[in-house]
Scaffold this active site. Structure first.
Site, PDB file in Angstrom:
ATOM      1  N   HIS A   1      71.358  24.829  49.290  1.00  0.00           N
ATOM      2  CA  HIS A   1      72.318  23.940  48.620  1.00  0.00           C
ATOM      3  C   HIS A   1      71.892  23.556  47.212  1.00  0.00           C
ATOM      4  O   HIS A   1      72.376  22.558  46.669  1.00  0.00           O
ATOM      5  CB  HIS A   1      72.581  22.666  49.442  1.00  0.00           C
ATOM      6  CG  HIS A   1      73.224  22.907  50.767  1.00  0.00           C
ATOM      7  ND1 HIS A   1      73.774  21.886  51.521  1.00  0.00           N
ATOM      8  CD2 HIS A   1      73.417  24.038  51.490  1.00  0.00           C
ATOM      9  CE1 HIS A   1      74.272  22.390  52.649  1.00  0.00           C
ATOM     10  NE2 HIS A   1      74.053  23.703  52.642  1.00  0.00           N
TER      11      HIS A   1
ATOM     12  N   ASP B   1      71.529  30.867  61.301  1.00  0.00           N
ATOM     13  CA  ASP B   1      71.769  29.893  60.242  1.00  0.00           C
ATOM     14  C   ASP B   1      70.592  28.936  60.125  1.00  0.00           C
ATOM     15  O   ASP B   1      70.750  27.780  59.724  1.00  0.00           O
ATOM     16  CB  ASP B   1      73.074  29.128  60.546  1.00  0.00           C
ATOM     17  CG  ASP B   1      73.621  28.371  59.353  1.00  0.00           C
ATOM     18  OD1 ASP B   1      73.168  28.626  58.223  1.00  0.00           O
ATOM     19  OD2 ASP B   1      74.508  27.519  59.553  1.00  0.00           O
TER      20      ASP B   1
ATOM     21  N   GLU C   1      82.114  26.484  57.392  1.00  0.00           N
ATOM     22  CA  GLU C   1      81.070  25.818  58.163  1.00  0.00           C
ATOM     23  C   GLU C   1      80.469  24.657  57.381  1.00  0.00           C
ATOM     24  O   GLU C   1      80.144  23.604  57.950  1.00  0.00           O
ATOM     25  CB  GLU C   1      79.975  26.829  58.535  1.00  0.00           C
ATOM     26  CG  GLU C   1      78.938  26.299  59.518  1.00  0.00           C
ATOM     27  CD  GLU C   1      77.737  25.611  58.866  1.00  0.00           C
ATOM     28  OE1 GLU C   1      76.894  25.045  59.586  1.00  0.00           O
ATOM     29  OE2 GLU C   1      77.632  25.620  57.620  1.00  0.00           O
ATOM     30  N   GLU C   2      80.308  24.832  56.082  1.00  0.00           N
ATOM     31  CA  GLU C   2      79.635  23.816  55.262  1.00  0.00           C
ATOM     32  C   GLU C   2      80.425  22.510  55.166  1.00  0.00           C
ATOM     33  O   GLU C   2      79.862  21.477  54.800  1.00  0.00           O
ATOM     34  CB  GLU C   2      79.375  24.363  53.858  1.00  0.00           C
ATOM     35  CG  GLU C   2      78.397  25.528  53.797  1.00  0.00           C
ATOM     36  CD  GLU C   2      76.969  25.117  54.092  1.00  0.00           C
ATOM     37  OE1 GLU C   2      76.721  23.915  54.312  1.00  0.00           O
ATOM     38  OE2 GLU C   2      76.088  25.998  54.097  1.00  0.00           O
TER      39      GLU C   2
ATOM     40  N   ASP D   1      72.348  30.696  52.533  1.00  0.00           N
ATOM     41  CA  ASP D   1      72.987  29.873  53.549  1.00  0.00           C
ATOM     42  C   ASP D   1      74.489  30.081  53.430  1.00  0.00           C
ATOM     43  O   ASP D   1      75.144  29.427  52.637  1.00  0.00           O
ATOM     44  CB  ASP D   1      72.619  28.404  53.333  1.00  0.00           C
ATOM     45  CG  ASP D   1      73.252  27.468  54.336  1.00  0.00           C
ATOM     46  OD1 ASP D   1      73.789  27.952  55.348  1.00  0.00           O
ATOM     47  OD2 ASP D   1      73.226  26.249  54.100  1.00  0.00           O
TER      48      ASP D   1
ATOM     49  N   HIS E   1      78.124  32.325  58.893  1.00  0.00           N
ATOM     50  CA  HIS E   1      79.285  31.793  58.172  1.00  0.00           C
ATOM     51  C   HIS E   1      79.301  32.308  56.740  1.00  0.00           C
ATOM     52  O   HIS E   1      78.255  32.449  56.100  1.00  0.00           O
ATOM     53  CB  HIS E   1      79.349  30.263  58.229  1.00  0.00           C
ATOM     54  CG  HIS E   1      78.244  29.520  57.538  1.00  0.00           C
ATOM     55  ND1 HIS E   1      78.276  29.223  56.188  1.00  0.00           N
ATOM     56  CD2 HIS E   1      77.094  28.981  58.007  1.00  0.00           C
ATOM     57  CE1 HIS E   1      77.196  28.533  55.863  1.00  0.00           C
ATOM     58  NE2 HIS E   1      76.452  28.376  56.937  1.00  0.00           N
TER      59      HIS E   1
ATOM     60  N   ASP F   1      80.984  30.947  54.054  1.00  0.00           N
ATOM     61  CA  ASP F   1      81.127  30.000  52.945  1.00  0.00           C
ATOM     62  C   ASP F   1      79.780  29.469  52.479  1.00  0.00           C
ATOM     63  O   ASP F   1      78.786  29.498  53.211  1.00  0.00           O
ATOM     64  CB  ASP F   1      82.045  28.841  53.330  1.00  0.00           C
ATOM     65  CG  ASP F   1      81.454  27.948  54.418  1.00  0.00           C
ATOM     66  OD1 ASP F   1      80.957  28.485  55.418  1.00  0.00           O
ATOM     67  OD2 ASP F   1      81.506  26.712  54.256  1.00  0.00           O
TER      68      ASP F   1
END
Length: 414
Positions: free
Chosen positions: A384, A201, A178-179, A144, A81, A83
């Site tokens: 994150h 992922d 996705e997030e 990520d 992904h 994003d």
């Protein structure tokens, strides 16, 4: 045979991470942010340049492409992904490569107080001598899942440059959002058109995931009675006070992310916005089992009903929205893609392991929608946040894993 993809992986990761692709839960658009398309268009151009077929940027923001097969076998999808998470600043990412990590502390030029070390993350202590990519201190890195994107792109380019390597038809997909739980559009399973798929992922070397959280989102709206505070006696109902009561009535010492681990689920307040007349509380609910997730929804509704009963002049509304479900419910009926990944992992000298992840992936939704999609390691850690990092060598092993799966799929079908 070991294939050295690390230089290409490092180059891709650094370039991709420098592009701001943060998603936005409050946006009604698809994708939720236009900046994600900046990376998606880059990927389209790179896929076309390397000779991939059927390259398209869909109306819902996913990049799709085909690596044509030259041998019989199942059609396999590989996904990442584009994003990055909205929880931390992702604007102005400055990726850095710590070459030949020496085992000590990693400091950050843009935040001298920030330190990454094996004491903070024990996995880092296993990476001595490897090349570590991290950010500069003021942003997350975005490994990520740009590590996953780079892995799929590098392995695909290798296959396209080596037509002599046997492989079935492969489908690539790079999804937005996705997030924020919106990465799998309703048309994606049909457009992807695969027998099964994998997301890159995941975390540490050897991790092959077939069990994730089940997840819901909860939105609580508290409407009070608004009046001039100078004349509010006996009339004002302060929505902010009631929202605080709701949060304080939740099991904060036993059922929050910071107080749970392992197979425990949680309720997590992610946002509180508004004022004395109206408040909006957003929560995410997580549990590995459907029954546990339903119990958390019931608990939230009961708390809100109790606060409502104490102040009947207010209006409290609760809306629960399903996000994704534990992929295990479907994969345990057919572990073929999991076992194929495990065999490929052993084939590159890594003993695979599987443990439930306290999160979800696009694979959780795809599996629920009929496309079995376990999740594979990339090496990314401390995601994150500003300490996010990844080993280039771990990414190289993940790319080898992808190539190993492709080779075994042909052998299994022969």
């Amino acid at each position: 045979m070991t294939i050295a993809l690390e230089p290409d992986l490092e180059d891709r990761l650094v370039r991709y991470c420098a592009v701001d692709t943060q998603s936005d839960l409050d946006s009604p658009t698809t994708p939720s942010t236009a900046c994600q398309l900046d990376l998606s268009r880059m990927l389209v151009a790179e896929l076309e340049a390397m000779g991939a077929e059927d390259v398209v940027l869909t109306e819902y923001g996913a990049v799709l492409a085909t690596v044509p097969g030259n041998a019989p076998g199942p059609t396999i999808g590989f996904l990442g992904h584009v994003d990055t998470a909205p929880q931390f600043n992702a604007t102005g990412v400055k990726p850095r490569v710590i070459r030949g990590y020496n085992g000590g502390e990693i400091t950050y030029p843009d935040d001298p107080a920030l330190v990454l070390s094996p004491e903070v993350d024990s996995y880092l202590g296993k990476k001595v001598g490897e090349d570590i990519v991290c950010a500069s201190g003021l942003t997350l890195l975005g490994a990520d899942d740009k590590a996953g994107v780079a892995i799929v792109m590098s392995a695909a380019q290798y296959l396209l440059e080596h037509p002599e390597v046997p492989r079935p038809t492969l489908r690539l997909a790079f999804t937005p959002d996705e997030e924020i739980g919106r990465g799998v559009h309703g048309e994606l399973p049909t457009d992807l058109a695969v027998d099964f798929a994998y997301t890159f992922d995941g975390g540490v070397e050897g991790e092959i995931v077939y069990e994730s959280f089940s997840a819901d989102q909860a939105d609580v709206v508290v409407k009070g009675v608004s009046i001039h505070p100078g004349y509010a006696t006996g009339q004002m109902v302060n929505a902010a006070y009631l929202a605080a009561k709701i949060v304080q009535a939740l099991p904060l010492s036993t059922m929050t992310p910071e107080t749970t681990s392992g197979r425990d689920g949680f309720l997590h307040v992610t946002n509180m916005e508004g004022g004395s007349s109206e408040m909006h509380i957003r929560l995410i609910l997580r549990d590995f089992e459907r029954e546990g997730l339903a119990a958390k929804s019931d608990l939230l509704r009961q708390v809100c009903a109790a606060v409502q009963a104490g102040e009947p002049r207010a209006k409290i509304e609760v809306e629960i929205t399903p996000t994704y479900r534990n992929m295990r419910y479907w994969l345990e009926d057919d572990m073929t893609p999991v076992e194929l990944a495990r065999e490929a992992c052993r084939g590159i000298g890594i003993e695979p392991f599987s443990q439930p992840i306290r999160g979800g992936t696009d694979g959780s939704r795809l599996t629920e929608m009929g496309v079995p999609t376990p999740n594979l390691f990339t090496g990314m850690r401390q995601i994150h946040g500003p300490l996010e990092w990844v080993s280039v060598q771990d990414m190289g092993k993940a790319a080898q894993l992808m190539l190993g799966i492709v080779g075994l799929a042909v052998q299994k079908d022969a």
